[in-house]
Design a protein around this motif. Structure first.
Motif: not given
Ligand code: HEM
Length: 521
Positions: A125, A133, A144, A315, A318, A322-323, A326, A390, A393, A459, A465, A468
């Motif tokens: 993904l 996608w 999820f 997973y 992602a 990031l966690v 933070a 992150a 972008e 996020f 978006s 998670g």
């Molecule tokens: C503070 C924690 C987190 C932040 C700040 C964050 C932020 C982001 C950001 C900015 C993106 C876009 C990334 C991109 O387009 O390249 C993203 C995508 C994603 N995040 Fe998070 N994330 C966090 C935690 C998590 C967690 C814990 C999970 C899983 C449980 C998760 C699952 C995902 C997934 C699956 C995507 C892909 C969505 C897509 O491309 O359609 N994230 N996240």
């Protein structure tokens, strides 16, 4: 070649022309420098473009990019060296963000270059575009949202907080030794996401492993992160050459990918041979969830294994770093803003009064109790506004387009959205934007204020978006509440904390702290 040779002979035969050309270029550069004096917007030098800006600011690129965006009205074009290319548009403008990532989503892809730099994520993904996608997003969103998966994640975070994080800090407090908290959070996050994906414990944070090196799987994920960053900052031809020669960081990256692949494929094979028992909370781990997903009859066994591999590694990428990032910045903010820490503690104490006592043992709050911790929630959001894990972008235009301010983009233009700068520009968040003030997230009645994602983009925003977000925030709050309630965390005197230039907002020198048990603090 022959033309270049003739040109060189000509210049050497007429040195005065060579001298005149050099004088002209120097004067042009000087004129440019004088014209742009006082502005943070990068200078475009003849031949080398804006490369000197990058080289002279290595180590604090985020802050200089933020200053440049402030001075340029939230957008400028970065010009790479002549012939090498690498031009892109840099922006932190909320209207542009909304246009590219939400309203006109179909016109902007991650693109092939991104997928190549990020090849460790395979065809999953995180790298996918367009129809692939959309298909994968639906699968991941369904997994999820499944109650079995959500409760598995939340109970895993609570379990690892109680059995790893709190005992580790307790031990450090008893020993009175300083702790590098970012490393603690990286290990904790690795242990949580590993357990979520594989339903097994890696225990990279355990007290007994306090000074042990990272386990090979963790080390491989770490090298992968560094290598992806390297690919982002050097010209593509450079890292591709290193990859082809199989030397330096590219060799380490190839080895790290091999470690990850070997481990994940072995785990998949084991699971196929002996599936985990289902029911009674079992089977909620990510691998079980994906293995139970209806199989596409057109997929070969190999493709199916690749799909599972990409889901598992995706997973980890992602969720993990990031966690951890933070949590690191949250504790840096609390250490440097003790009045905020006091308010969070008071809130937790009021929630604790309603909860069952646990006989003097450290307290770990559960997810339901923390739903009422609105000030803690606001402190986390305020941390993410100023320190988005992150910080960038990236997108690539699939077709010609016009941005809301009238800027024309042509097909293939790369756009870099600087999320880090968004939180620090007065025009977006007001004159006090650089202050850490959780209150800005709370309404008069104490409820959490909503902010549109094109303004608060930690996020991401639009159809892509973060999937998670809720789980990530819950994870953050469970870990943070346990630490804040049980320990006082203080920065080691003289330790300077600064953001590094990286795809994930890590610190340059870690976060050195002293921890004390609250009752002894
Ligand atoms: C503070 C924690 C987190 C932040 C700040 C964050 C932020 C982001 C950001 C900015 C993106 C876009 C990334 C991109 O387009 O390249 C993203 C995508 C994603 N995040 Fe998070 N994330 C966090 C935690 C998590 C967690 C814990 C999970 C899983 C449980 C998760 C699952 C995902 C997934 C699956 C995507 C892909 C969505 C897509 O491309 O359609 N994230 N996240």
């Amino acid at each position: 070649m022959a033309t270049m040779g003739a040109f060189r002979t000509f210049l050497l035969s007429y040195p005065e022309i060579l001298l005149a050309a050099l004088c002209f270029l120097s004067l042009a550069a000087l004129r440019l420098a004088l014209r742009c004096r006082g502005s943070s917007v990068p200078l475009r030098w003849p031949v080398v473009g804006m490369l000197p800006f990058v080289l002279s600011n290595l180590g604090h690129l985020l802050d200089v990019a933020t200053a440049a965006l402030r001075d340029s009205g939230c957008m400028f074009v970065f010009r790479g060296p002549w012939l090498v290319g690498g031009d892109f548009l840099v922006t932190c403008d909320p209207a542009t963000m909304h246009h590219c990532l939400a309203a006109n989503f179909d016109c902007y892809d991650k693109g092939h270059d991104f997928a190549e730099m990020f090849d460790v994520a395979g065809n999953g993904l995180l790298n996918a575009d367009a129809a692939s996608w959309a298909r994968q997003r639906q699968v991941v969103a369904t997994v999820f949202a499944a109650p079995l998966f959500r409760s598995f994640v939340i109970s895993t975070v609570g379990r690892q907080t109680a059995r790893l994080l709190v005992p580790f800090l307790d031990h450090a407090a008893a020993a009175g030794r300083a702790v590098e908290l970012e490393d603690v959070f990286m290990r904790f996050s690795l242990d949580v996401s590993y357990a979520v994906v594989f339903a097994a414990d890696l225990d990279s944070l355990s007290v007994s492993a306090a000074d042990a090196p990272y386990p090979p799987f963790g080390q491989a994920t770490r090298i992968a992160g560094e290598a992806v960053m390297f690919r982002h900052v050097v010209p593509a031809r450079w890292w591709k050459l290193l990859r082809w020669l199989n030397v330096g960081i590219e060799r380490r990256f190839a080895e790290a990918k091999a470690v990850l692949d070997e481990f994940v494929y072995l785990e998949i094979a084991n699971r196929k041979a002996k599936p985990l028992p289902q029911g009674e909370g079992q089977g909620g781990d990510l691998l079980s969830m994906y293995m139970a997903w209806p199989r596409d009859p057109a997929m070969t066994d190999r493709q199916r294994d690749e799909f599972l591999r990409d889901a598992a590694v995706g997973y980890m990428i992602a969720a993990k770093d990031l966690v951890a990032s933070a949590l690191t910045w949250l504790f840096y903010m609390l250490c440097t803003h003790p009045h905020v820490e006091d308010k969070v503690l008071a809130e937790l104490e009021s929630l604790r009064a309603n909860a069952a006592c646990c006989g003097g043992k450290p307290v770990v709050f559960d997810c339901d109790t923390l739903r009422s911790a609105t000030y803690l929630h606001a402190a986390v959001l305020e941390t993410l506004r100023l320190h988005p894990p992150a910080p960038f972008e990236e997108k690539e235009a699939r077709a010609d387009d016009v941005l809301p301010d009238g800027t024309r983009v042509t097909k293939g233009t790369r756009i870099l959205f600087c999320i880090y700068a968004m939180g620090r520009v007065e025009g977006i968040w007001g004159d006090d934007c650089r202050e850490y003030r959780p209150e800005r997230w709370l309404s008069g009645s104490g409820r959490v204020r909503h902010q549109p994602s094109y303004k608060f983009a930690a996020f991401n925003c639009g159809p892509r978006s973060c999937l998670g977000k809720d789980l990530g925030l819950t994870n953050l709050k469970i870990a943070a509440a346990a630490i804040i309630y049980n320990f006082r965390v203080e920065l080691v005197d003289g330790h300077v904390v600064e953001a590094s230039d990286s795809v994930v907002l890590h610190t340059k020198n870690g976060l050195m702290v002293k921890v004390k048990r609250r009752e002894a603090a």
